[in-house]
Design an enzyme around this catalytic site. Sequence first.
Site, PDB file in Angstrom:
ATOM      1  N   HIS A  12       3.940   9.815  -4.387  1.00  0.00           N
ATOM      2  CA  HIS A  12       3.089   9.574  -4.715  1.00  0.00           C
ATOM      3  C   HIS A  12       1.762   9.672  -4.497  1.00  0.00           C
ATOM      4  O   HIS A  12       1.892  10.513  -3.140  1.00  0.00           O
ATOM      5  CB  HIS A  12       2.777   7.636  -4.642  1.00  0.00           C
ATOM      6  CG  HIS A  12       3.479   7.316  -3.704  1.00  0.00           C
ATOM      7  ND1 HIS A  12       4.640   8.028  -2.371  1.00  0.00           N
ATOM      8  CD2 HIS A  12       2.669   6.361  -2.497  1.00  0.00           C
ATOM      9  CE1 HIS A  12       4.124   6.955  -1.059  1.00  0.00           C
ATOM     10  NE2 HIS A  12       3.439   6.682  -1.267  1.00  0.00           N
ATOM     11  N   HIS A  57      -0.625   8.846  -2.305  1.00  0.00           N
ATOM     12  CA  HIS A  57      -1.181   8.077  -1.419  1.00  0.00           C
ATOM     13  C   HIS A  57      -1.314   8.614   0.058  1.00  0.00           C
ATOM     14  O   HIS A  57      -0.613   9.815  -0.392  1.00  0.00           O
ATOM     15  CB  HIS A  57      -0.369   6.459  -0.193  1.00  0.00           C
ATOM     16  CG  HIS A  57      -0.120   5.757  -1.271  1.00  0.00           C
ATOM     17  ND1 HIS A  57       0.457   4.329  -0.896  1.00  0.00           N
ATOM     18  CD2 HIS A  57      -1.463   5.599  -1.874  1.00  0.00           C
ATOM     19  CE1 HIS A  57       0.394   3.771  -1.877  1.00  0.00           C
ATOM     20  NE2 HIS A  57      -0.904   3.837  -2.102  1.00  0.00           N
ATOM     21  N   ASP A 106      -0.379   9.533   3.031  1.00  0.00           N
ATOM     22  CA  ASP A 106      -0.235   9.672   4.305  1.00  0.00           C
ATOM     23  C   ASP A 106       1.251  10.622   3.695  1.00  0.00           C
ATOM     24  O   ASP A 106       1.970  10.906   4.324  1.00  0.00           O
ATOM     25  CB  ASP A 106       0.238   8.849   4.802  1.00  0.00           C
ATOM     26  CG  ASP A 106       0.476   7.760   4.378  1.00  0.00           C
ATOM     27  OD1 ASP A 106       0.261   7.042   3.120  1.00  0.00           O
ATOM     28  OD2 ASP A 106       1.785   7.572   5.025  1.00  0.00           O
ATOM     29  N   HIS A 107       1.266  10.965   2.440  1.00  0.00           N
ATOM     30  CA  HIS A 107       2.037  11.717   1.577  1.00  0.00           C
ATOM     31  C   HIS A 107       1.300  13.011   0.933  1.00  0.00           C
ATOM     32  O   HIS A 107       2.430  14.124   0.012  1.00  0.00           O
ATOM     33  CB  HIS A 107       2.558  10.679   0.335  1.00  0.00           C
ATOM     34  CG  HIS A 107       3.223   9.330   0.831  1.00  0.00           C
ATOM     35  ND1 HIS A 107       4.955   9.532   1.029  1.00  0.00           N
ATOM     36  CD2 HIS A 107       2.542   8.281   1.710  1.00  0.00           C
ATOM     37  CE1 HIS A 107       4.817   8.593   1.403  1.00  0.00           C
ATOM     38  NE2 HIS A 107       3.899   7.902   1.866  1.00  0.00           N
ATOM     39  N   HIS A 159       5.715   0.526  -5.898  1.00  0.00           N
ATOM     40  CA  HIS A 159       4.612   1.145  -4.818  1.00  0.00           C
ATOM     41  C   HIS A 159       3.401   0.805  -4.974  1.00  0.00           C
ATOM     42  O   HIS A 159       1.832   1.030  -4.638  1.00  0.00           O
ATOM     43  CB  HIS A 159       5.383   1.615  -4.060  1.00  0.00           C
ATOM     44  CG  HIS A 159       4.560   2.448  -2.974  1.00  0.00           C
ATOM     45  ND1 HIS A 159       4.356   1.574  -1.479  1.00  0.00           N
ATOM     46  CD2 HIS A 159       3.314   3.190  -2.393  1.00  0.00           C
ATOM     47  CE1 HIS A 159       3.494   1.976  -1.021  1.00  0.00           C
ATOM     48  NE2 HIS A 159       3.157   3.275  -1.112  1.00  0.00           N
ATOM     49  N   ASP A 176       8.040   5.850  -0.689  1.00  0.00           N
ATOM     50  CA  ASP A 176       7.695   4.225  -0.520  1.00  0.00           C
ATOM     51  C   ASP A 176       8.584   3.659  -1.518  1.00  0.00           C
ATOM     52  O   ASP A 176       7.994   1.854  -1.171  1.00  0.00           O
ATOM     53  CB  ASP A 176       6.547   5.067   0.077  1.00  0.00           C
ATOM     54  CG  ASP A 176       5.944   4.884   1.343  1.00  0.00           C
ATOM     55  OD1 ASP A 176       6.166   5.816   1.600  1.00  0.00           O
ATOM     56  OD2 ASP A 176       4.400   5.217   0.962  1.00  0.00           O
ATOM     57  N   HIS A 234       9.355   6.770   5.688  1.00  0.00           N
ATOM     58  CA  HIS A 234       8.548   5.584   6.927  1.00  0.00           C
ATOM     59  C   HIS A 234      10.299   5.529   7.494  1.00  0.00           C
ATOM     60  O   HIS A 234      10.424   5.046   6.938  1.00  0.00           O
ATOM     61  CB  HIS A 234       7.664   4.785   6.207  1.00  0.00           C
ATOM     62  CG  HIS A 234       6.431   5.254   5.721  1.00  0.00           C
ATOM     63  ND1 HIS A 234       5.525   5.649   6.720  1.00  0.00           N
ATOM     64  CD2 HIS A 234       5.833   5.410   4.140  1.00  0.00           C
ATOM     65  CE1 HIS A 234       4.063   5.564   5.802  1.00  0.00           C
ATOM     66  NE2 HIS A 234       4.910   5.666   4.687  1.00  0.00           N
TER      67      HIS A 234
END
Length: 254
Positions: free
Chosen positions: A55, A57, A59-60, A113, A132, A170
């Site tokens: 996805h 975000h 941090d991905h 999410h 996530d 995570h």
Amino acid sequence: MLDILQIPVLNDNYIYMLHDSVSLETAVIDPALELPVLAVLAEKGWQLSFILNTHHHWDHVGANLALKQQTGCQIIAAASDRERIPGIDVAVGQGDVFALGQHQAQVIATPGHTSGHVVYYFAEDQALFCGDTLFVMGCGRLFEGTPGQMYASLQTLKALPLSTRVYCTHEYTLANAEFALSVEPDNSDLQQKLQVVTELRAAKKATVPTTIAEEIATNPFFRVDCISIQKELGLVGAAPEIVFAALRRRKDDY
Ligand code: ZN
Ligand code: FE
């Protein structure tokens, strides 16, 4: 054999690196940072062929462009996130197949999410890379999707073979375990799992991957049909989506 390496980055993210020793192709899933990925590639003597994103975000996808520039890899991500995932080359969606050499992954759409969230399921390798959507004893927050969508997404993952290894992005396990016990204090599988993961974290080891079987036994978001959880929420006999929504709200405020 499909090699699966786990690279811990930031506070609690995992980047996964997959390598097929026959085709010599290598993929990374959800690269937040480029340097740790480049370091492992150099150490192994591998060439990066693909990035898979679950996805949009940061941090991905944070290292998408830097890795693409330095390795010439191809970026695979959800078609619906074409506008917000940097550098997409191959836009995928529900039912598409990604292949790393002989290893095939099904793309499964798991909105909740985020609206465009996808996961990658390597059936023969019994490995699920779920971003996530699903965490050890937890699930992702609902930033863009409805509780009904997330509930359906989780039901899809819950139906995968029990022995499937679940690689989440995570390490949220300890906090999730605490919450899970707060809604299901008498679940002995959960009590046992808490002990195991507490020892792992004390030794600075990963609690990921988990398995679908373990999550069915311990993850409250997979267990909304349990009378004890329904009782705890004051929702005995309610529709599972309703119980799920209440449980997710309670976790948000926990
Ligand atoms: Zn996210
Ligand atoms: Fe994340």
